[in-house]
Write a protein that holds these residues in place. Sequence first.
Motif, mmCIF file in Angstrom:
data_model
loop_
_atom_site.group_PDB
_atom_site.id
_atom_site.type_symbol
_atom_site.label_atom_id
_atom_site.label_comp_id
_atom_site.label_asym_id
_atom_site.label_seq_id
_atom_site.Cartn_x
_atom_site.Cartn_y
_atom_site.Cartn_z
ATOM 1 N N ASN B 549 -0.181 -25.628 -43.823
ATOM 2 C CA ASN B 549 -1.228 -26.638 -43.693
ATOM 3 C C ASN B 549 -2.115 -26.673 -44.925
ATOM 4 O O ASN B 549 -2.664 -27.701 -45.281
ATOM 5 N N VAL B 550 -2.300 -25.504 -45.533
ATOM 6 C CA VAL B 550 -3.174 -25.420 -46.703
ATOM 7 C C VAL B 550 -2.412 -24.739 -47.827
ATOM 8 O O VAL B 550 -2.493 -23.536 -48.006
ATOM 9 N N PRO B 551 -1.625 -25.505 -48.606
ATOM 10 C CA PRO B 551 -0.852 -24.899 -49.697
ATOM 11 C C PRO B 551 -1.783 -24.270 -50.725
ATOM 12 O O PRO B 551 -2.773 -24.872 -51.133
ATOM 13 N N THR B 552 -1.458 -23.055 -51.127
ATOM 14 C CA THR B 552 -2.311 -22.328 -52.065
ATOM 15 C C THR B 552 -2.227 -22.948 -53.459
ATOM 16 O O THR B 552 -1.165 -23.382 -53.891
ATOM 17 N N ILE B 553 -3.363 -22.994 -54.133
ATOM 18 C CA ILE B 553 -3.394 -23.443 -55.532
ATOM 19 C C ILE B 553 -3.880 -22.271 -56.362
ATOM 20 O O ILE B 553 -4.983 -21.765 -56.163
ATOM 21 N N ALA B 554 -3.021 -21.822 -57.310
ATOM 22 C CA ALA B 554 -3.298 -20.576 -58.035
ATOM 23 C C ALA B 554 -4.596 -20.636 -58.829
ATOM 24 O O ALA B 554 -5.298 -19.646 -58.955
ATOM 25 N N THR B 555 -4.946 -21.816 -59.343
ATOM 26 C CA THR B 555 -6.100 -21.884 -60.244
ATOM 27 C C THR B 555 -7.426 -22.038 -59.506
ATOM 28 O O THR B 555 -8.473 -22.084 -60.149
ATOM 29 N N VAL B 556 -7.376 -22.160 -58.188
ATOM 30 C CA VAL B 556 -8.635 -22.306 -57.444
ATOM 31 C C VAL B 556 -9.253 -20.928 -57.228
ATOM 32 O O VAL B 556 -8.656 -20.067 -56.605
ATOM 33 N N THR B 557 -10.443 -20.734 -57.785
ATOM 34 C CA THR B 557 -11.128 -19.439 -57.665
ATOM 35 C C THR B 557 -12.494 -19.651 -57.023
ATOM 36 O O THR B 557 -12.982 -20.780 -56.979
ATOM 37 N N PRO B 558 -13.122 -18.562 -56.535
ATOM 38 C CA PRO B 558 -14.419 -18.727 -55.857
ATOM 39 C C PRO B 558 -15.490 -19.251 -56.801
ATOM 40 O O PRO B 558 -15.383 -19.114 -58.023
ATOM 41 N N TYR B 559 -16.553 -19.796 -56.224
ATOM 42 C CA TYR B 559 -17.695 -20.250 -57.020
ATOM 43 C C TYR B 559 -18.365 -19.050 -57.678
ATOM 44 O O TYR B 559 -18.402 -17.970 -57.103
ATOM 45 N N THR B 560 -18.903 -19.258 -58.876
ATOM 46 C CA THR B 560 -19.661 -18.191 -59.524
ATOM 47 C C THR B 560 -20.986 -18.017 -58.775
ATOM 48 O O THR B 560 -21.404 -18.914 -58.025
ATOM 49 N N PRO B 561 -21.674 -16.887 -58.984
ATOM 50 C CA PRO B 561 -22.941 -16.680 -58.271
ATOM 51 C C PRO B 561 -23.923 -17.835 -58.459
ATOM 52 O O PRO B 561 -24.547 -18.281 -57.492
ATOM 53 N N LEU B 562 -24.043 -18.339 -59.683
ATOM 54 C CA LEU B 562 -24.980 -19.443 -59.906
ATOM 55 C C LEU B 562 -24.533 -20.695 -59.153
ATOM 56 O O LEU B 562 -25.350 -21.433 -58.585
ATOM 57 N N GLU B 563 -23.226 -20.931 -59.143
ATOM 58 C CA GLU B 563 -22.710 -22.115 -58.440
ATOM 59 C C GLU B 563 -22.936 -21.999 -56.929
ATOM 60 O O GLU B 563 -23.178 -23.003 -56.254
ATOM 61 N N VAL B 564 -22.883 -20.763 -56.401
ATOM 62 C CA VAL B 564 -23.181 -20.567 -54.981
ATOM 63 C C VAL B 564 -24.601 -21.023 -54.687
ATOM 64 O O VAL B 564 -24.861 -21.755 -53.718
ATOM 65 N N LEU B 565 -25.534 -20.622 -55.567
ATOM 66 C CA LEU B 565 -26.927 -21.049 -55.366
ATOM 67 C C LEU B 565 -27.060 -22.562 -55.495
ATOM 68 O O LEU B 565 -27.800 -23.203 -54.748
ATOM 69 N N GLY B 566 -26.319 -23.137 -56.436
ATOM 70 C CA GLY B 566 -26.348 -24.586 -56.608
ATOM 71 C C GLY B 566 -25.813 -25.296 -55.381
ATOM 72 O O GLY B 566 -26.357 -26.308 -54.929
ATOM 73 N N ARG B 567 -24.762 -24.724 -54.818
ATOM 74 C CA ARG B 567 -24.171 -25.310 -53.621
ATOM 75 C C ARG B 567 -25.159 -25.228 -52.448
ATOM 76 O O ARG B 567 -25.277 -26.160 -51.649
ATOM 77 N N ASP B 568 -25.886 -24.124 -52.379
ATOM 78 C CA ASP B 568 -26.891 -23.994 -51.322
ATOM 79 C C ASP B 568 -27.997 -25.037 -51.480
ATOM 80 O O ASP B 568 -28.519 -25.546 -50.481
ATOM 81 N N ILE B 569 -28.340 -25.352 -52.732
ATOM 82 C CA ILE B 569 -29.346 -26.401 -52.956
ATOM 83 C C ILE B 569 -28.789 -27.753 -52.503
ATOM 84 O O ILE B 569 -29.474 -28.538 -51.845
ATOM 85 N N TYR B 570 -27.523 -27.989 -52.848
ATOM 86 C CA TYR B 570 -26.847 -29.236 -52.442
ATOM 87 C C TYR B 570 -26.918 -29.399 -50.920
ATOM 88 O O TYR B 570 -27.207 -30.465 -50.395
ATOM 89 N N ILE B 571 -26.678 -28.278 -50.201
ATOM 90 C CA ILE B 571 -26.722 -28.302 -48.736
ATOM 91 C C ILE B 571 -28.146 -28.508 -48.245
ATOM 92 O O ILE B 571 -28.408 -29.324 -47.363
ATOM 93 N N ALA B 572 -29.096 -27.774 -48.856
ATOM 94 C CA ALA B 572 -30.481 -27.863 -48.399
ATOM 95 C C ALA B 572 -31.025 -29.281 -48.583
ATOM 96 O O ALA B 572 -31.739 -29.790 -47.722
ATOM 97 N N GLU B 573 -30.673 -29.913 -49.679
ATOM 98 C CA GLU B 573 -31.166 -31.267 -49.930
ATOM 99 C C GLU B 573 -30.414 -32.305 -49.114
ATOM 100 O O GLU B 573 -30.785 -33.470 -49.087
ATOM 101 N N GLY B 574 -29.339 -31.888 -48.452
ATOM 102 C CA GLY B 574 -28.583 -32.833 -47.635
ATOM 103 C C GLY B 574 -27.824 -33.853 -48.465
ATOM 104 O O GLY B 574 -27.641 -34.999 -48.030
ATOM 105 N N CYS B 575 -27.371 -33.468 -49.661
ATOM 106 C CA CYS B 575 -26.637 -34.412 -50.524
ATOM 107 C C CYS B 575 -25.426 -34.992 -49.799
ATOM 108 O O CYS B 575 -25.036 -36.146 -50.024
ATOM 109 N N ASN B 576 -24.833 -34.156 -48.906
ATOM 110 C CA ASN B 576 -23.635 -34.580 -48.182
ATOM 111 C C ASN B 576 -23.905 -35.733 -47.217
ATOM 112 O O ASN B 576 -22.973 -36.305 -46.669
ATOM 113 N N ASN B 577 -25.178 -36.061 -46.982
ATOM 114 C CA ASN B 577 -25.463 -37.214 -46.123
ATOM 115 C C ASN B 577 -25.153 -38.540 -46.822
ATOM 116 O O ASN B 577 -25.000 -39.562 -46.166
ATOM 117 N N CYS B 578 -25.094 -38.513 -48.140
ATOM 118 C CA CYS B 578 -24.815 -39.753 -48.880
ATOM 119 C C CYS B 578 -23.585 -39.656 -49.778
ATOM 120 O O CYS B 578 -23.089 -40.669 -50.246
#
Lengths: 218, 751
Positions: B549-578
């Motif tokens: 169902n979810v074919p692995t992609i070798a080049t996909v790696t986890p978010y860096t620590p800073l990107e994790v914080l950025g993603r949390d801001i994205y969530i907090a601001e509700g960017c996904n609503n638009c």
Amino acid sequence: MSQREVRDELREHEFDGIKEYDNPLPRWWVWLFWATIIATPVYIVYYHFGPGKLVADEYQEELDAYYEQQRQQLLALGEVSEVVLRKMMENPAMLSAGEKIFIAKCVQCHARDGGGNIGPNLTDDYWLHGGNLMDIHRTIHDGVPTKGMIAWGNQLSEVDIMAVTAYVGSLRGTTPANPKPPQGELFVRQPLPEDGDAPGGEAGGEAVPDAAEARPAA
Amino acid sequence: MNVQVERFSYDDRIVRWFLGATMLWGLVGMLVGVFVALQLVLPELNLGIEYFSFGRLRPLHTNAVIFAFTANGIFAGVYYSSQRLLKTRTFSDALSWLHFWGWQAIIVAAAISLPLGLNQSKEYAELEWPIDIAIALVWVVFAVNFFGMVLKRRERHIYVAIWFYIATIITIAMLHIFNNLSVPAGWFKSYSIYAGVQDAFMQWWYGHNAVGFLLTTPILGLMYYYLPKAAQRPVYSYRLSILHFWSLIFIYIWAGPHHLHYTSLPEWASTLGMVFSVMLWMPSWGGMINGLLTLRGAWGKVVEEPILRFFVVAVTFYGLSTFEGPLLSVKSVNALSHYTDWTIAHVHGGALGWVGFMIFGMIYWLAPRLYQTKEIWSRKLVETHFWIASIGIVLYVAPIWAAGITQGLMWRAFDEGGRLMYPDFVETVMRLMPMYWARVVGGSLYLAGAVLCAVNVLATRAQRPARYEEPVYEAPALTPAYQDAPAVSYLRESGAHVARVAYLLERVTSLQFHRRWERLPVVFSAWVGIAVVSASLFEIVPTFLIRSNVPTIATVTPYTPLEVLGRDIYIAEGCNNCHSQQVRPMRHETERYGEYSKAGESVYDHPFLWGSRRIGPDLHRVGGKYSHLWHLRHLDDPRSTTPQSIMPSYAHLIDQRLELDELPRRLRALASLGVPYDRELTEGVEMARAQAQRIADEIVEQGGPEGLENRRVTALIAYLQRLGTDLFREPEHPAPAELPRQARRTDDATD
């Protein structure tokens, strides 16, 4: 379901004064319900185990048709060169195509009228990375990563990059609303020799591009 | 035989309080709705205050109308009707009050936490984990109170309204718990235990069935009580009740994946979501038929009695929405409608028409009974409410339908050369502005109607007696000895010679077995549980167990620590609503946004952020598309880069310092979910600092301001620049952040 008519026979019991009839199910309701139930295995077998096209197949067909269209256009234009690009600048259909791409990809930094914003002004005579059409083509294709200019060769097809190059070339000399001050060096566009031996590239179009070249560069 | 007669009274006080809460939160929820609708035409209306931006208030609007207005209305309606249908007082007054105050406390917590940006991002499940636990506990209180009533009832059989209440209580508990499973990283932050495709699946299993079991089944239960009561007419068909109840609850559960057509959800799941949605059409219409045909012969009353008119419009909108739902779930229709306002129009037809009008009709019927006045204070005002709310719905829904179809068609339009006709996204937004204004007018009319209702209820309450009467009722207790009525067999009576199987078939189709279940509520509830759990497992088990169902992609790696914080801001601001993060495999989408999204790309997305509506463009391939400086200018003042943009300013992210204290805890939480962090767990803060410095330097190089290395905006830019880029990375190089973003061959990126 022995009774088929609406007889309004009350059931023996009531709840807080609410009574219930036991009328039969409307026929059309029953038939439509059965129809949707029967359609389910038919749909699944047809699309997942039969000739029906799934989403990925449909997309591939759509894509192939477009690539073929692009290949034909590329064949008609000939390989990219100063001459070919200069000719495209005189072709209204190509300029309008280039404008569409410019609106989609470039206006965010260069402004709708090319006057510049985050990116430089494209309407003046000063160029940071060369003002030949072939230079502009290269700048668009390879980008200038340190300055934030994207390498569009990764996202746009060759025809699209040629078209948008021609459009950018055509902006020169127009008067934007809020022009950004000139950056880079003054560039004087050379007149194009008759035989097509222009700086930055060769004229002509003998090379026959294949379909792979019509796609965004690998 | 000596039958003991018992005396009892009903608790209407709790119903009055729930009714008051319904009115109050209804006004709040609708007011916030009008406010966010206005922000879409006048973006500066957020007043430059981060707590008032669309991304934070839109979840407040949806949560308020679903969990505050509708749920309180349901609780009021359920407590009033169940006591009478079961001939017993609520199980425990203490539990009733715990239920009431617990639920109101949850709503207040939601109203505070959502504008503060504390949310899990999953639609209609935004509330953070401590509130989620409170919801689960209060729901259990409600369940104990309700099933306690059922068990000590004095009515042998349970009426169809009670069936629907049972299905609601059991299913909502299951959906809420399993969609909200998450690992906390502090009191106000958590990460979904599911990621990417699986998280999306669970979310829409929840989201769709929250519509099914909070906005449909309980409201149908209310319909089965209040509509025949108000019309004083018998319910049209008992056997239709049985058939549509069971088919509805079983089929509903399967339909969730229709929210994820053309996404990287595996196509088998998408297909199941579609065909079950289509099969759901008739079970839903069974409820509409039973509602409308109950009014046969009472149409004269409908003309005179505004309450009945509320019910007729409600049931009609129920029929309309439950036809539109299956239509929208057909893949090729969904290709046009998805991410557009068509979905918004669809839910508002259901919410304003069906749910709203059922609850308002119920309020008007209950008010004089609860406040023990002869009549509602002003019938004329009820009439006025009915008309302005009806006009309000039409003015809301019709333009938003048009908006959805218009924008959907503009997105997909190509010119003869095969290029996008409307390459500039904002052009497709501008086209909607007149329709958005019409929506503001329609929504305001609907809100005005609700104000009239509140006035009317308060004025009725003012006429209440000094002391409420509490009538005492008498009924015999149920005795354990009970004989079911002997089964009637037409086959046997006819004396025909038929095979035994024919008798069995007759027993099943005559539905006589169901009568027995109706006096055995535990058995009945067990069957409800089996129906909804088994239907869920049919889809959940393969989604989680089949690796392909979810074919692995070798080049996909986890978010860096800073990107994790950025993603949390994205969530907090509700960017996904638009903004969605899911490019569908259609050429007009790949042309506009870039390569379509692959399942393997979101394996580290706890939670997934695919979105459901594109008020702004998709962002999955935004990484590397613009310079850092562009993002900075755009977040500071969106209209500086896109003159017609309706996005709010996020200038506060440039002013606020980037706090790194929380980072280690967050990285540990993600690691506990299987995100392969290693060095990040010990050096996360230093890594974040280094990446922020690098981005800040690049911003300066691009001609931007200095000193952004310790600003929140830098984390958000880091995340945005990472989005959708892993797919195109060269597999040999492991270090993610340093690499130039290039090489766009997509053909061989997936296994």
